[in-house]
Design a protein around this motif. Structure first.
Motif, PDB file in Angstrom:
ATOM      1  N   UNK A 205       2.880  33.316  22.836  1.00 28.04           N
ATOM      2  CA  UNK A 205       2.614  34.437  23.752  1.00 28.04           C
ATOM      3  C   UNK A 205       1.778  33.976  24.944  1.00 28.04           C
ATOM      4  N   UNK A 206       0.774  33.152  24.682  1.00 24.54           N
ATOM      5  CA  UNK A 206      -0.096  32.782  25.805  1.00 24.54           C
ATOM      6  C   UNK A 206       0.573  31.754  26.722  1.00 24.54           C
ATOM      7  N   UNK A 207       1.401  30.900  26.153  1.00 20.44           N
ATOM      8  CA  UNK A 207       2.157  29.976  27.017  1.00 20.44           C
ATOM      9  C   UNK A 207       3.084  30.789  27.926  1.00 20.44           C
ATOM     10  N   UNK A 208       3.668  31.848  27.368  1.00 17.79           N
ATOM     11  CA  UNK A 208       4.534  32.725  28.163  1.00 17.79           C
ATOM     12  C   UNK A 208       3.788  33.390  29.309  1.00 17.79           C
ATOM     13  N   UNK A 209       2.514  33.733  29.070  1.00 18.95           N
ATOM     14  CA  UNK A 209       1.719  34.358  30.148  1.00 18.95           C
ATOM     15  C   UNK A 209       1.542  33.374  31.303  1.00 18.95           C
ATOM     16  N   UNK A 210       1.237  32.118  30.960  1.00 17.82           N
ATOM     17  CA  UNK A 210       1.093  31.107  32.026  1.00 17.82           C
ATOM     18  C   UNK A 210       2.396  31.003  32.810  1.00 17.82           C
ATOM     19  N   UNK A 211       3.506  30.922  32.097  1.00 10.39           N
ATOM     20  CA  UNK A 211       4.809  30.784  32.768  1.00 10.39           C
ATOM     21  C   UNK A 211       5.106  32.004  33.632  1.00 10.39           C
ATOM     22  N   UNK A 212       4.787  33.186  33.113  1.00  4.02           N
ATOM     23  CA  UNK A 212       5.072  34.415  33.854  1.00  4.02           C
ATOM     24  C   UNK A 212       4.241  34.514  35.132  1.00  4.02           C
ATOM     25  N   UNK A 215       3.082  29.417  36.073  1.00  5.72           N
ATOM     26  CA  UNK A 215       2.600  28.301  35.266  1.00  5.72           C
ATOM     27  C   UNK A 215       3.329  26.998  35.509  1.00  5.72           C
ATOM     28  N   UNK A 216       3.406  26.109  34.623  1.00  3.40           N
ATOM     29  CA  UNK A 216       3.199  26.172  33.168  1.00  3.40           C
ATOM     30  C   UNK A 216       1.726  26.192  32.739  1.00  3.40           C
ATOM     31  N   UNK A 217       1.505  25.978  31.436  1.00  3.58           N
ATOM     32  CA  UNK A 217       0.141  25.742  30.972  1.00  3.58           C
ATOM     33  C   UNK A 217      -0.335  24.417  31.559  1.00  3.58           C
ATOM     34  N   UNK A 249      -7.078  26.674  26.035  1.00  2.29           N
ATOM     35  CA  UNK A 249      -5.828  26.768  26.796  1.00  2.29           C
ATOM     36  C   UNK A 249      -6.121  27.132  28.243  1.00  2.29           C
ATOM     37  N   UNK A 250      -5.241  26.692  29.126  1.00  4.12           N
ATOM     38  CA  UNK A 250      -5.404  27.016  30.534  1.00  4.12           C
ATOM     39  C   UNK A 250      -4.063  27.084  31.231  1.00  4.12           C
ATOM     40  N   UNK A 251      -4.099  27.546  32.457  1.00  2.00           N
ATOM     41  CA  UNK A 251      -2.881  27.704  33.246  1.00  2.00           C
ATOM     42  C   UNK A 251      -2.932  26.769  34.449  1.00  2.00           C
TER      43      UNK A 251
END
Ligand code: GLY
Ligand code: MN
Ligand code: MN
Length: 462
Positions: A205-212, A215-217, A249-251
């Protein structure tokens, strides 16, 4: 991209600092995952981005110090490229967008570099860190791998580190954007941290937030109930009550600036009293040392302050004993805090680490310690206004390390091993913020992300 003047000005300062010769920046190529048409996400080289700004594979930048001229080299896109990738700008347009001259063929670069070497001119390069860098550089200059290594220029490394270490307002704005995306990633993970969910669901879910958010992460997500493993990329566990999740984690923004944030939160939304005890020690180390991060102070001093806070807190809990100053000087706290307080942050998560960690984090007057724990401190040198750094103290119970030290009776005068046993299986706590060093002190970047016990529990309330 930033305005072309930004890149032009950076290169001008760089040329002035180098004095003579040619400076060659290699952009990255696509990197194959399992066959050449199936690639990893493309990541441009950070120094190339810093000086030439073009976020596409297959480009080179050359600064001619003697002629005050900068040229972008790349092969113009063909109709085949356009069929598969859509309309592409001409190399001349790309060069103009960063205030450089253009040459629409890599073959020209080969000619220029080989002629320069024959004429005895100096070619400065940064350390290659991918295998294909050696192959392409070898073709371009006609030297073998050993010859390429001799072109790596300490003068260039020092000049690039000098420039990239001091972030301008454009860069700080980008990093703040990256922190704000990370804030959403972390609060989302907190809200999902309930028994029955799997770590991988939170990580995904959080990787998806970065992409949205474009992103990426900024690095592979570290998320685990086994937070005692410092960089844990295994996300296969089902969350269970009574454990905590360490999420680091980071973006990465559209311009490739990074955030690097860690939060630790209890599965189910409420910390136990034992968890609160350790959490609040780490929180104090984080908040007190952010306040102590001021220009002119070395980050090594700040790291040792964090170590003393952690050792003092553990002494209050009965896990450590004896004189706290002496315990930290001996390195006894490193059983619980075995890593450094932080590192530079910018285009790279560990900013400029590819140029050599000691060239970035240490200086002629301050050398890296070889003591266990302190040796992992990536940034030790004196802080300066414009530095962006991470502040990431932690406290961990690593069974294998406890067993080893206990077996050796290591630092037995400072550690109550019987008490430590009560925390076997506890996991770990890390709290990480991204911090700007200002003229007078420091400032945590971005919108505040829940951090105190109360803020985290409030965020997790259902
Ligand atoms: N995210 C890796 C680190 O904190 O250094
Ligand atoms: Mn981190
Ligand atoms: Mn970090």
């Amino acid at each position: 991209m930033f305005a072309k003047e930004v890149y032009w000005q950076r290169r001008k300062i760089l040329r002035e600092r180098l004095g003579e010769g040619l400076i060659l920046f290699s952009g990255n190529e696509e990197s194959a995952m399992n066959y050449s048409a199936n690639t990893y996400h493309f990541r441009q080289d950070s120094s190339f981005l810093y000086f030439f700004g073009i976020d596409k594979p297959g480009f080179y930048g050359l600064c001619d110090v003697d002629k005050d001229r900068d040229t972008l080299y790349g092969d113009d896109f063909t109709i085949d490229d356009i069929i598969w990738m859509g309309e592409q700008p001409a190399v001349s347009d790309l060069a103009a967008s960063v205030g450089a001259e253009a040459s629409a063929t890599i073959k020209d670069l080969e000619t220029v570099l080989k002629q320069a070497l024959q004429a005895g001119r100096k070619i400065h390069i940064l350390p290659p860190y991918r295998g294909d860098h050696f192959l392409t550089l070898s073709r371009l200059v006609g030297l073998d791998q050993e010859g390429i290594k001799k072109l790596v220029s300490q003068e260039l490394i020092d000049a690039v580190v000098g420039l990239r270490s001091i972030k301008d307002q454009y860069e700080i704005d980008e990093i703040e954007k990256a922190v704000d995306v990370a804030g959403l990633m972390h609060t989302t993970a907190m809200k999902m941290a309930f028994p029955g969910n799997f770590e991988r669901e939170l990580a995904g879910a959080i990787e998806g937030i970065a992409l949205a958010h474009g992103g990426p992460v900024s690095f592979p997500v570290i998320l685990s109930m086994d937070g005692q493993t410092l960089h844990n990329h295994y996300h296969g566990n089902e969350l269970s009550a009574g454990r905590m999740v360490v999420c680091d984690a980071g973006a990465q923004t559209a311009l490739c600036y990074a955030s690097d944030i860690t939060r630790t939160f209890p599965v189910g939304g409420l910390f136990s009293s034992q968890q609160k005890d350790i959490y609040n020690i780490v929180l104090k180390a984080n908040t007190e040392t952010i306040k102590a991060s001021i220009p002119g102070r070395t980050y090594r001093e700040v790291h040792l302050m964090a170590a003393r806070i952690i050792a003092g807190g553990l002494k209050d809990l009965g896990l450590m004993k004896g004189n706290t100053e002496e315990a930290v000087a001996a390195g006894a706290h490193a059983l619980f805090f075995p890593h450094g307080l932080g590192h530079m942050l910018g285009l790279d998560v560990h900013d400029m680490e590819g140029l050599g960690e000691n060239h970035v984090g240490y200086s002629k007057s301050l050398k890296r310690s070889d003591q266990f724990g302190l040796a992992y401190l990536r940034l030790g040198r004196e802080l300066e206004p414009g530095f962006v750094i991470t502040n990431e103290p932690g406290c961990y119970f690593i069974p294998a390390l406890i067993d080893q030290w206990r077996g050796e009776k290591k630092h037995a005068e400072f550690i109550n091993y019987d008490q430590v046993e009560k925390f076997r299986g506890f996991g770990g706590v890390r709290i990480e913020d991204d911090v700007l060093i200002t003229e007078t002190g420091s400032r945590v970047l971005g919108t505040p992300i829940p951090k105190t016990v109360e803020e985290v529990e409030e965020t997790m309330k259902v």
